[in-house]
Design a protein around this motif. Structure first.
Motif, short mmCIF file in Angstrom:
data_model
loop_
_atom_site.label_atom_id
_atom_site.label_comp_id
_atom_site.label_asym_id
_atom_site.label_seq_id
_atom_site.Cartn_x
_atom_site.Cartn_y
_atom_site.Cartn_z
N VAL A 116 0.84 -1.20 0.00
CA VAL A 116 0.00 0.00 0.00
C VAL A 116 0.88 1.25 0.00
O VAL A 116 0.59 2.23 -0.70
N LEU A 117 1.97 1.21 0.76
CA LEU A 117 2.92 2.32 0.74
C LEU A 117 3.51 2.50 -0.66
O LEU A 117 3.64 3.62 -1.16
N GLY A 118 3.86 1.38 -1.31
CA GLY A 118 4.41 1.44 -2.66
C GLY A 118 3.43 2.03 -3.65
O GLY A 118 3.83 2.79 -4.55
N ILE A 119 2.15 1.71 -3.51
CA ILE A 119 1.12 2.28 -4.39
C ILE A 119 1.05 3.79 -4.19
O ILE A 119 0.94 4.55 -5.15
N GLY A 120 1.13 4.22 -2.92
CA GLY A 120 1.12 5.66 -2.63
C GLY A 120 2.30 6.37 -3.26
O GLY A 120 2.15 7.46 -3.85
N ILE A 121 3.47 5.75 -3.17
CA ILE A 121 4.67 6.34 -3.79
C ILE A 121 4.50 6.39 -5.31
O ILE A 121 4.85 7.39 -5.95
N GLY A 122 3.94 5.33 -5.88
CA GLY A 122 3.72 5.29 -7.32
C GLY A 122 2.77 6.38 -7.78
O GLY A 122 2.99 7.03 -8.81
N ALA A 123 1.70 6.60 -7.01
CA ALA A 123 0.72 7.63 -7.37
C ALA A 123 1.32 9.02 -7.29
O ALA A 123 1.08 9.88 -8.16
N PHE A 136 1.42 -0.37 -9.53
CA PHE A 136 0.59 0.81 -9.76
C PHE A 136 0.69 1.28 -11.21
O PHE A 136 -0.33 1.58 -11.84
N SER A 137 1.89 1.33 -11.74
CA SER A 137 2.10 1.92 -13.06
C SER A 137 1.82 0.97 -14.22
O SER A 137 1.16 1.35 -15.19
N SER A 152 4.53 9.84 -7.51
CA SER A 152 5.66 10.03 -8.44
C SER A 152 5.27 9.75 -9.89
O SER A 152 6.13 9.77 -10.77
N PHE A 153 4.00 9.49 -10.13
CA PHE A 153 3.52 9.07 -11.45
C PHE A 153 3.92 10.06 -12.54
O PHE A 153 4.30 9.67 -13.65
N GLN A 154 3.84 11.36 -12.23
CA GLN A 154 4.13 12.37 -13.25
C GLN A 154 5.61 12.59 -13.48
O GLN A 154 6.01 13.26 -14.42
N TYR A 155 6.45 12.03 -12.60
CA TYR A 155 7.89 12.26 -12.72
C TYR A 155 8.65 11.08 -13.31
O TYR A 155 9.69 11.26 -13.93
N LEU A 156 8.16 9.86 -13.08
CA LEU A 156 8.84 8.67 -13.58
C LEU A 156 8.14 8.14 -14.83
O LEU A 156 6.93 7.96 -14.84
N SER A 157 8.92 7.88 -15.86
CA SER A 157 8.33 7.32 -17.08
C SER A 157 8.19 5.81 -16.92
O SER A 157 8.84 5.17 -16.08
N GLU A 158 7.34 5.23 -17.75
CA GLU A 158 7.13 3.78 -17.74
C GLU A 158 8.42 3.04 -18.06
O GLU A 158 8.70 1.98 -17.52
N SER A 159 9.25 3.61 -18.93
CA SER A 159 10.50 2.96 -19.32
C SER A 159 11.46 2.86 -18.14
O SER A 159 12.16 1.85 -17.98
#
Length: 254
Positions: A82-89, A147-148, A91-98
């Motif tokens: 759940v913590l990892g999902i929060g971090i993913g949400a 998440f991503s 940082s979503f706009q900063y980290l690319s899928e690649s």
């Protein structure tokens, strides 16, 4: 709703493969869906379409493996995920899928390469136990990558496979783990506007293939030798890590 036949040419096999994986192979192939569907739509739209389907698969899988789970591992893994999902949400706009693909691909590749090297040397892998520190680390990473791009399988397998759990206990534990994190992901996906009506209607059109895939996986699970089961899991983890790495490098170079 997507009406392009090319999309369904990729999407239907993707849903079936993921269902089979979730039904009997520990969910390690869950990350295949987004790359396959991305042949016809954007990766982010593919992830949004898959999430409701994954939630339905989770319900079917939980019924198929009801009562089979490792409580200690879930207590360690779920809060971290759940913590990892929060971090993913966040940082979503900063980290690319690649970037995410490269991170998880390198880790999974090194882990499986070490396993196969030990096999060639005829070393018996040392059995591990549930560990709070390791479980928190891999659980957080699983939540983050799930998440991503719905790629929580490799981190989860890296942590659980060395414990050499009974195959049904292993599968049941992963089923509950992914069920919880997929339903948690519904909240940020909704808030970010990814579950809009067009994507939901497309998910609904593909939903019939979810239980077909899961029950096929459950049928296969009951008929696979336990040693073969673990060899297959490590093999799938190795192949998918290669696929993720190639995709990540290609996307960065383009």
């Amino acid at each position: 709703m997507i009406t392009d036949p090319l999309f369904y040419l990729f999407a239907i096999p993707a849903v079936l493969i993921v269902g089979i994986s979730k039904g009997g192979l520990g969910g390690g192939l869950g990350l295949i869906a987004v790359p396959l569907m991305s042949m016809a739509v954007s990766p982010f739209q593919a992830a949004a379409i898959m999430l409701p389907i994954l939630c339905v698969m989770d319900l079917v899988s939980m019924w198929g493996f009801r009562g089979n789970y490792d409580r200690r591992n879930l207590v360690i893994l779920l809060p971290a995920a759940v913590l990892g999902i929060g971090i993913g949400a966040l940082s979503f706009q900063y980290l690319s899928e690649s970037h995410i693909k490269l991170i998880i691909g390198v880790i999974a590749l090194l882990f499986t390469a070490n396993f196969w090297l030990n096999k060639l040397r005829r070393r018996v892998p040392r059995k591990t136990q549930a560990d709070t520190l390791k479980g928190s680390l891999w659980g957080t990473l699983a939540g983050f990558t799930s998440f991503s791009v719905h790629a929580g399988g490799p981190p989860m397998n890296i942590y659980l496979l060395p414990q050499q759990l009974d195959k049904t206990l292993f599968a049941g534990t992963t089923v509950i783990f992914f069920a919880v994190i997929n339903y948690v992901k519904l909240v940020p996906y909704t808030l970010m506007g990814m579950l809009e009506s067009g994507n939901l209607l497309t998910s609904l059109a593909l939903m019939i293939f979810a239980p077909i895939g899961v029950y096929t996986g459950i049928w296969m699970h009951k008929r696979i030798n336990e040693n073969l089961f673990y060899l297959l899991c490590y093999g799938l983890l190795f192949l998918t890590s290669l696929k993720i790495l190639v995709e990540g490098f290609n996307e960065l170079l383009l």
